[in-house]
Design a protein around this motif. Structure first.
Motif, PDB file in Angstrom:
ATOM      1  N   ILE A 231      48.314  40.008  46.344  1.00  0.00           N
ATOM      2  CA  ILE A 231      47.289  39.502  45.431  1.00  0.00           C
ATOM      3  C   ILE A 231      46.904  40.574  44.415  1.00  0.00           C
ATOM      4  O   ILE A 231      46.794  40.310  43.210  1.00  0.00           O
ATOM      5  CB  ILE A 231      46.061  39.030  46.229  1.00  0.00           C
ATOM      6  N   ASP A 232      46.711  41.794  44.896  1.00  0.00           N
ATOM      7  CA  ASP A 232      46.319  42.897  44.004  1.00  0.00           C
ATOM      8  C   ASP A 232      47.411  43.207  42.986  1.00  0.00           C
ATOM      9  O   ASP A 232      47.132  43.477  41.808  1.00  0.00           O
ATOM     10  CB  ASP A 232      46.010  44.151  44.822  1.00  0.00           C
ATOM     11  N   THR A 233      48.668  43.165  43.421  1.00  0.00           N
ATOM     12  CA  THR A 233      49.778  43.446  42.514  1.00  0.00           C
ATOM     13  C   THR A 233      49.860  42.402  41.416  1.00  0.00           C
ATOM     14  O   THR A 233      50.027  42.728  40.237  1.00  0.00           O
ATOM     15  CB  THR A 233      51.104  43.498  43.290  1.00  0.00           C
ATOM     16  N   TYR A 234      49.738  41.134  41.789  1.00  0.00           N
ATOM     17  CA  TYR A 234      49.785  40.078  40.776  1.00  0.00           C
ATOM     18  C   TYR A 234      48.603  40.177  39.816  1.00  0.00           C
ATOM     19  O   TYR A 234      48.750  39.923  38.611  1.00  0.00           O
ATOM     20  CB  TYR A 234      49.828  38.704  41.439  1.00  0.00           C
ATOM     21  N   ALA A 235      47.440  40.531  40.316  1.00  0.00           N
ATOM     22  CA  ALA A 235      46.274  40.687  39.436  1.00  0.00           C
ATOM     23  C   ALA A 235      46.523  41.789  38.412  1.00  0.00           C
ATOM     24  O   ALA A 235      46.110  41.683  37.247  1.00  0.00           O
ATOM     25  CB  ALA A 235      45.038  41.002  40.272  1.00  0.00           C
ATOM     26  N   ARG A 236      47.195  42.836  38.843  1.00  0.00           N
ATOM     27  CA  ARG A 236      47.495  43.957  37.942  1.00  0.00           C
ATOM     28  C   ARG A 236      48.613  43.606  36.949  1.00  0.00           C
ATOM     29  O   ARG A 236      48.516  43.917  35.757  1.00  0.00           O
ATOM     30  CB  ARG A 236      47.899  45.177  38.772  1.00  0.00           C
ATOM     31  N   GLU A 237      49.669  42.964  37.443  1.00  0.00           N
ATOM     32  CA  GLU A 237      50.843  42.701  36.618  1.00  0.00           C
ATOM     33  C   GLU A 237      50.714  41.427  35.780  1.00  0.00           C
ATOM     34  O   GLU A 237      51.382  41.284  34.759  1.00  0.00           O
ATOM     35  CB  GLU A 237      52.087  42.585  37.513  1.00  0.00           C
ATOM     36  N   MET A 238      49.866  40.488  36.213  1.00  0.00           N
ATOM     37  CA  MET A 238      49.693  39.213  35.505  1.00  0.00           C
ATOM     38  C   MET A 238      48.217  38.999  35.186  1.00  0.00           C
ATOM     39  O   MET A 238      47.577  38.070  35.687  1.00  0.00           O
ATOM     40  CB  MET A 238      50.206  38.061  36.377  1.00  0.00           C
ATOM     41  N   PRO A 239      47.626  39.851  34.348  1.00  0.00           N
ATOM     42  CA  PRO A 239      46.176  39.775  34.118  1.00  0.00           C
ATOM     43  C   PRO A 239      45.721  38.480  33.457  1.00  0.00           C
ATOM     44  O   PRO A 239      44.534  38.129  33.545  1.00  0.00           O
ATOM     45  CB  PRO A 239      45.906  40.985  33.212  1.00  0.00           C
ATOM     46  N   ASN A 240      46.630  37.758  32.808  1.00  0.00           N
ATOM     47  CA  ASN A 240      46.231  36.521  32.127  1.00  0.00           C
ATOM     48  C   ASN A 240      46.348  35.289  33.017  1.00  0.00           C
ATOM     49  O   ASN A 240      46.005  34.181  32.586  1.00  0.00           O
ATOM     50  CB  ASN A 240      47.090  36.324  30.865  1.00  0.00           C
TER      51      ASN A 240
END
Length: 271
Positions: A231-240
């Protein structure tokens, strides 16, 4: 969101087909009869038989694009489950005009999406393992009910009690057709594995991600991320991208159906 058409892309594996979405569709219809839900069998799965040939995301995407064109070329929101995400990305790459948005349920770990699988290794697996007698024997072993139950408990469901007779009966019935092994073998050989991250990040359409609170990688590896890391990785890599989490592990439309449908409908209503 204005689109009232969802294209449901089922996962690929032993006994998996469009029937994966049956519970989801039944639950959806209990509260919404207006949204069009398209749930086709991917090439090589269910009744959509395919010969002994390798399949890549573009091959699976082409038949989905043909289906969308048959439905008046109206843009649809793609709904991918697990590692069927690259198929959705291939649809967007080939026919972006037919896509209104993307919902990724239980997307793979970021590591899986960014690390290509060696093409030569895929070809060797296909030629030496899957194409011959060993591949046939492997599929016959993997479609045994005992194996399907063990795999589901160990890799797919958060609670073993949710691995019910309905799930196992479905896998039993769909895996009875030996020709479905070619789609499964194409997936296991890694023909879908390449670096998808730039294409993923460059999407301008609305994106929504749904994670299971007990999400894991499939199989055994010291490199798998846990749910919060993912979840944290996706939040960082896919901020939109928007995201949510619900109870469950890796097959949320089946294991946590009502919650999955409710969250998805809420996102559509407010976007």
């Amino acid at each position: 969101m204005s689109s009232s058409r969802l294209l449901l892309i089922h996962p690929i594996g032993v006994g998996l087909s469009s029937r994966f979405w049956d519970r989801f569709i039944t639950c959806w219809r209990a509260s919404d009869h207006t949204t069009t839900l398209l749930a086709p069998d991917l090439l090589g799965c269910g009744v959509n038989e395919h010969s002994n040939q390798q399949l890549a995301p573009e091959d699976w995407a082409t038949s989905l694009i043909d289906l969308l064109r048959e439905h008046n070329n109206t843009p649809a929101i793609l709904v991918s489950q697990g590692a069927s995400l690259p198929i959705a990305l291939a649809v967007i790459e080939i026919a972006p005009e037919l896509v209104a948005g993307l919902i990724a349920i239980s997307p793979p770990s970021w590591r899986i999406l960014e690390e290509p699988f060696p093409r030569m290794q895929s070809q060797l697996l296909w030629r030496l393992l899957f194409q011959g007698a060993i591949g046939s024997l492997f599929f016959r072993y993997a479609r045994r009910r005992k194996f399907l139950k063990s795999f589901s408990v160990n890799n797919l469901f958060a609670s073993y009690e949710n691995v019910d007779a309905e799930w196992l009966d479905m896998l039993d019935q769909e895996a009875a057709n030996m020709t479905t092994r070619w789609a499964t073998f194409s997936f296991l050989a890694g023909f879908w594995r390449r670096n998808w991250t730039k294409q993923w990040q460059d999407i301008k359409k609305p994106i929504w991600l749904l994670f299971g609170q007990e999400a894991t990688g499939i199989g055994r590896s010291e490199y798998w991320d846990d749910a919060q890391d993912r979840i944290d990785t996706y939040a960082r890599e896919m901020p939109n991208a928007s995201s949510a989490t619900i109870r469950g592990r890796n097959v949320l439309p089946y294991e946590s159906t009502a919650e999955c449908v409710s969250q998805l409908q809420s996102w559509l209503l407010h976007n």
